[in-house]
Enzyme design. Sequence first.
Site, mmCIF file in Angstrom:
data_model
loop_
_atom_site.group_PDB
_atom_site.id
_atom_site.type_symbol
_atom_site.label_atom_id
_atom_site.label_comp_id
_atom_site.label_asym_id
_atom_site.label_seq_id
_atom_site.Cartn_x
_atom_site.Cartn_y
_atom_site.Cartn_z
ATOM 1 N N GLN A 129 3.014 9.855 1.313
ATOM 2 C CA GLN A 129 4.289 9.143 1.415
ATOM 3 C C GLN A 129 5.241 9.459 0.255
ATOM 4 O O GLN A 129 6.411 9.117 0.320
ATOM 5 C CB GLN A 129 4.054 7.636 1.494
ATOM 6 C CG GLN A 129 3.377 7.213 2.779
ATOM 7 C CD GLN A 129 3.186 5.722 2.807
ATOM 8 O OE1 GLN A 129 2.202 5.201 2.299
ATOM 9 N NE2 GLN A 129 4.162 5.032 3.397
ATOM 10 N N CYS A 131 5.729 0.038 7.744
ATOM 11 C CA CYS A 131 5.387 1.174 6.884
ATOM 12 C C CYS A 131 6.619 1.587 6.094
ATOM 13 O O CYS A 131 7.714 1.686 6.659
ATOM 14 C CB CYS A 131 4.893 2.336 7.748
ATOM 15 S SG CYS A 131 4.425 3.796 6.830
ATOM 16 N N LEU A 132 6.432 1.848 4.813
ATOM 17 C CA LEU A 132 7.549 2.272 3.975
ATOM 18 C C LEU A 132 8.146 3.584 4.465
ATOM 19 O O LEU A 132 9.338 3.834 4.262
ATOM 20 C CB LEU A 132 7.109 2.407 2.516
ATOM 21 C CG LEU A 132 6.644 1.114 1.841
ATOM 22 C CD1 LEU A 132 6.125 1.411 0.435
ATOM 23 C CD2 LEU A 132 7.750 0.081 1.808
ATOM 24 N N GLY A 170 0.847 -1.186 0.000
ATOM 25 C CA GLY A 170 0.000 0.000 0.000
ATOM 26 C C GLY A 170 0.882 1.235 0.000
ATOM 27 O O GLY A 170 2.002 1.199 0.501
ATOM 28 N N HIS A 209 -4.732 1.287 7.227
ATOM 29 C CA HIS A 209 -3.371 1.809 7.359
ATOM 30 C C HIS A 209 -3.145 2.951 6.359
ATOM 31 O O HIS A 209 -2.649 4.021 6.737
ATOM 32 C CB HIS A 209 -2.357 0.676 7.127
ATOM 33 C CG HIS A 209 -0.931 1.108 7.232
ATOM 34 N ND1 HIS A 209 -0.160 0.831 8.325
ATOM 35 C CD2 HIS A 209 -0.134 1.802 6.367
ATOM 36 C CE1 HIS A 209 1.060 1.337 8.135
ATOM 37 N NE2 HIS A 209 1.095 1.932 6.953
ATOM 38 N N GLU A 210 -3.518 2.736 5.100
ATOM 39 C CA GLU A 210 -3.311 3.768 4.081
ATOM 40 C C GLU A 210 -4.242 4.962 4.301
ATOM 41 O O GLU A 210 -3.837 6.110 4.104
ATOM 42 C CB GLU A 210 -3.488 3.186 2.672
ATOM 43 C CG GLU A 210 -2.510 2.090 2.317
ATOM 44 C CD GLU A 210 -1.053 2.430 2.602
ATOM 45 O OE1 GLU A 210 -0.656 3.601 2.428
ATOM 46 O OE2 GLU A 210 -0.295 1.526 3.006
ATOM 47 N N HIS A 219 -2.866 7.401 6.643
ATOM 48 C CA HIS A 219 -1.868 8.304 6.053
ATOM 49 C C HIS A 219 -2.506 9.586 5.528
ATOM 50 O O HIS A 219 -1.946 10.666 5.699
ATOM 51 C CB HIS A 219 -1.101 7.624 4.917
ATOM 52 C CG HIS A 219 0.058 6.808 5.369
ATOM 53 N ND1 HIS A 219 1.145 7.343 6.026
ATOM 54 C CD2 HIS A 219 0.311 5.481 5.251
ATOM 55 C CE1 HIS A 219 2.014 6.381 6.294
ATOM 56 N NE2 HIS A 219 1.533 5.244 5.833
#
Length: 184
Positions: free
Chosen positions: A50, A96-97, A45, A138-139, A142
């Site tokens: 991000q 998380c990236l 995701g 989660h996304e 963000h």
Amino acid sequence: MIYPIVVYGDAVLKKAAVDIEEGSIDVKQLAEDMFETMHHASGIGLAAPQIGKSIRMFVVDGSPLEDEDMADFKKIFINPEILWEDGDSWTFTEGCLSIPGIREDVTRPSRLKINYLDENFVEHEEEFDGMRARIIQHEYDHIEGILFTDYLTPFKKRILKGKLANITKGKCDADYKIKLPKKR
């Protein structure tokens, strides 16, 4: 185009993103770039903040999980709104990236209903559960300016303080290009 991933400490990750007006940007190209960036970083995701864009858009692709139920879970969410969340809460270790090298347990409701636009600005209202719901939650966080670390206990946050500070300085292991927070 592969974008660098904005890492922990950048203000764009902590502010609520704005809606996208139809025709204001090429969402199809941006989605393609976001999928390419996400796959390059081995993610499932990726939200626009991000990659430094404070707009309400994220992409998901569950196929790397090698789970039969996730094989066809590839979607673009524009201007999404979670309408409700319910079901038994369950805990899962999230990463998380934007926070490379840190994974922690996060508890979330198991089901949700979401309203969103696709890349053609067609409106959808769907329900998701299990891992699909978790990836969306989660996304979605963000684009609301929330990171998974915000769900951790104060004690856990104190333990991670040094690691998080190192990420803001670029002292982290990431197999992809990162963008450090601007110095104040």
